[in-house]
Design an enzyme around this catalytic site. Structure first.
Site, PDB file in Angstrom:
ATOM      1  N   GLU A 278       0.816  -1.219   0.000  1.00 16.29           N
ATOM      2  CA  GLU A 278       0.000   0.000   0.000  1.00 16.29           C
ATOM      3  C   GLU A 278       0.849   1.268   0.000  1.00 16.29           C
ATOM      4  O   GLU A 278       0.753   2.103   0.911  1.00 16.29           O
ATOM      5  CB  GLU A 278      -0.914  -0.002   1.234  1.00 16.29           C
ATOM      6  N   PRO A 279       1.693   1.454  -1.014  1.00 22.16           N
ATOM      7  CA  PRO A 279       2.530   2.646  -1.032  1.00 22.16           C
ATOM      8  C   PRO A 279       1.699   3.902  -1.251  1.00 22.16           C
ATOM      9  O   PRO A 279       0.762   3.899  -2.046  1.00 22.16           O
ATOM     10  CB  PRO A 279       3.455   2.406  -2.231  1.00 22.16           C
ATOM     11  N   ARG A 281       2.913   7.919  -0.106  1.00 17.61           N
ATOM     12  CA  ARG A 281       3.776   9.076  -0.371  1.00 17.61           C
ATOM     13  C   ARG A 281       4.950   8.750  -1.275  1.00 17.61           C
ATOM     14  O   ARG A 281       5.424   9.614  -2.012  1.00 17.61           O
ATOM     15  CB  ARG A 281       4.270   9.664   0.945  1.00 17.61           C
ATOM     16  N   TYR A 321       3.437  18.215  11.626  1.00 12.58           N
ATOM     17  CA  TYR A 321       4.486  17.225  11.919  1.00 12.58           C
ATOM     18  C   TYR A 321       5.882  17.836  11.978  1.00 12.58           C
ATOM     19  O   TYR A 321       6.864  17.101  11.944  1.00 12.58           O
ATOM     20  CB  TYR A 321       4.564  16.166  10.813  1.00 12.58           C
ATOM     21  N   CYS A 362      -4.007  33.413  10.646  1.00  9.54           N
ATOM     22  CA  CYS A 362      -3.794  34.030  11.956  1.00  9.54           C
ATOM     23  C   CYS A 362      -3.512  32.983  13.018  1.00  9.54           C
ATOM     24  O   CYS A 362      -4.318  32.762  13.930  1.00  9.54           O
ATOM     25  CB  CYS A 362      -5.002  34.882  12.311  1.00  9.54           C
ATOM     26  N   TYR A 391      -0.204  14.146   1.115  1.00  7.62           N
ATOM     27  CA  TYR A 391      -0.658  14.791   2.347  1.00  7.62           C
ATOM     28  C   TYR A 391      -0.600  16.318   2.204  1.00  7.62           C
ATOM     29  O   TYR A 391      -0.265  17.027   3.151  1.00  7.62           O
ATOM     30  CB  TYR A 391       0.171  14.318   3.557  1.00  7.62           C
TER      31      TYR A 391
HETATM   32  C1  LIG Z   1      -1.629   6.002   5.255  1.00  9.97           C
HETATM   33  C2  LIG Z   1      -1.654   4.573   4.958  1.00  9.97           C
HETATM   34  C3  LIG Z   1      -0.827   4.047   3.948  1.00  9.97           C
HETATM   35  C4  LIG Z   1       0.147   4.874   3.149  1.00  9.97           C
HETATM   36  O1  LIG Z   1       1.158   5.420   3.904  1.00  9.97           O
HETATM   37  P1  LIG Z   1       2.381   6.129   3.163  1.00  9.97           P
HETATM   38  O2  LIG Z   1       3.335   6.475   4.218  1.00  9.97           O
HETATM   39  O3  LIG Z   1       1.860   7.336   2.493  1.00  9.97           O
HETATM   40  O4  LIG Z   1       2.932   5.130   2.213  1.00  9.97           O
HETATM   41  C5  LIG Z   1      -0.929   2.701   3.675  1.00  9.97           C
HETATM   42  N1  LIG Z   1      -1.778   1.901   4.372  1.00  9.97           N
HETATM   43  C6  LIG Z   1      -2.576   2.382   5.352  1.00  9.97           C
HETATM   44  C7  LIG Z   1      -3.491   1.452   6.054  1.00  9.97           C
HETATM   45  C8  LIG Z   1      -2.548   3.728   5.677  1.00  9.97           C
HETATM   46  O5  LIG Z   1      -3.335   4.186   6.645  1.00  9.97           O
END
Ligand SMILES: *Cc1c(COP(=O)(O)O)cnc(C)c1O
Length: 437
Positions: A278-279, A281, A321, A362, A391
């Protein structure tokens, strides 16, 4: 490589487009995405892990403009979602439902029903109570679905910000790995929810393969145990978190992650299990920038401020962050031309000035950079905030009643407006007053 580079004359380009002519047409603040960067990152990521043929589910929460998503979907990408709204957007971008995975600790009944109706591929389940709820709703609908249990393998990367750690013990996500065995014993034979996988997402960004190695070792030993107990394990989902480059703008070397991850998963792939990744960023961050204009330069104490026409309402990461984004003017003199964004060398910092780059909101937390060395700025200058494709726009708001920026996608020589700049009228959306009987 990302596709934001300076011409020898010192003008920033996105792919073949000159940033000055772009701004003339569309104005600022402006999110600019490179379609070729998106596609290139996806392809190279996939290629690095080809030996285990993963289903790559791009994390839509990092960047959810359906026109960008569609570019990935056309290459075969699935989508990782965390809400009903994200499932909706993924479907609008033509994602096949069976390539959608759905995590999130607060799935509502409505969201679950919607996901079931759409026929999504995998539910990533975050608690016992959620399992029972999904099973109940699936039974009502007489739908059988696949699910993976999200566990917290309790490994963390020291460089990951506290606010973005998600896989450690005591995090709100998933269940402690020790509870997983009992979970499968209780729910492993459900009539409607086929609990057949394990899911992790250990945090983000993760800069080295080590945390993945530790986490994967933990879950593969869990999978071995569960298989011995007679559970038919089909899915291993190792989540996202792969880093992006916020300083140099070079995409990470996915091969270095693959070198560690592939051998650990290969035996499970060979046994017929499906690997899901699940890539987020790592694909989107370096594919987008936020263009802004300097409104004022002012002094305060012994500091110098550049007040720009964007801020925490468009890019929240610095305020939220303490994230650092590389930034550089859209037009630079030859002596400030950078190729690899390495500016901490003594030579390169000569003739630079220190600025706090701040927004118009502000709030004192509304800043984009503190004490940053930059070429001298003046009112009207363009400033490019790099690595803003993840993000960024997704976290934007109308705070202080500031309309949101436009988004454009550049594809070679072509410019596509993919989100209209908001107007004052948009501040009135949904405000019709009506009496509820
Ligand atoms: C946010 C998230 C991601 C992606 O995270 P990245 O750091 O952007 O790769 C993948 N899986 C789940 C469940 C997430 O909540």
């Amino acid at each position: 490589m990302d596709q934001f580079n300076y011409s020898p004359e010192g003008v920033l380009h996105c792919e073949d487009i000159n940033i000055n002519s772009l701004v003339e047409k569309v104005g600022t603040p402006l999110y600019v995405y490179s379609a070729n960067s998106f596609r290139d990152h996806y392809k190279r990521f996939k290629e690095a892990f080809a030996a285990i043929d993963p289903l790559i589910c791009f994390s839509i929460k990092t960047c959810n403009n359906i026109h960008l998503i569609q570019e990935l979907v056309e290459l075969g990408s699935g989508i990782d979602t965390v809400s009903g709204g994200e499932i909706f957007l993924a479907r609008q971008a033509n994602t096949p439902a069976d390539k959608i995975v759905y995590a999130g600790i607060g799935k509502t009944d409505e969201e679950i029903a919607y996901a079931l109706d759409e026929g999504i591929g995998v539910f990533n389940i975050e608690s016992e109570e959620e399992f029972e709820n999904i099973s109940r709703i699936a039974a009502q609908k007489k739908k059988r679905i696949k699910a993976a249990l999200r566990v917290t393998p309790d490994v963390i990367d020291a460089r990951t910000h506290d606010k973005t750690k998600t896989g450690n013990r005591g995090s709100k996500f998933g269940v402690d790995i020790e509870r997983a065995k009992a979970f499968f014993n209780t729910y492993g034979k459900d009539e409607y929810v086929d609990l057949c996988g394990v899911h992790i997402h250990i945090g983000s960004p993760i800069y080295t393969p080590k945390p993945y190695e530790l986490a994967i070792r933990k879950i593969t030993s869990l999978i071995d145990y569960l298989t011995d107990q007679g559970h038919d394990m089909k899915i291993i989902d190792i989540g996202g978190g792969y880093s992006a480059d916020y300083s140099l703008g070079m995409s990470p070397k996915w091969e270095e992650f693959a070198e560690v991850i592939v051998p650990l998963l290969k035996p499970y792939y060979d046994k017929g299990m499906q690997v899901i990744m699940e890539p987020g960023r790592t694909i989107s961050a370096n594919s987008g920038v936020l263009l802004t204009e300097v409104n004022y330069v002012k002094k305060g104490g012994d500091k110098q401020f550049a007040v720009v026409n964007t801020g925490m309402h468009h890019l929240l990461r610095p305020a939220m962050y303490e994230a650092e984004h590389f930034m550089w003017p859209g037009n630079v003199e030859k002596k400030h031309l950078i190729s690899e964004r390495i500016i901490d060398k003594e030579e390169a910092t000569k003739g630079l000035e220190k600025y706090d780059v701040v927004g118009p909101i502000c709030e004192s937390s509304d800043y984009l950079a503190k004490g940053r060395n930059l070429p001298q700025l003046k009112r009207g200058d363009l400033l490019c905030i790099f690595t803003a494709g993840a993000y960024g726009m997704v976290m934007s708001s109308q705070y202080n009643a500031m309309p949101r920026p436009a988004e454009v996608m550049i594809d070679g020589e072509e410019i596509f407006l993919i989100r209209e700049r908001e107007s004052y009228q948009d501040l009135l959306t949904g405000l019709e007053k009506r009496k509820i009987d």
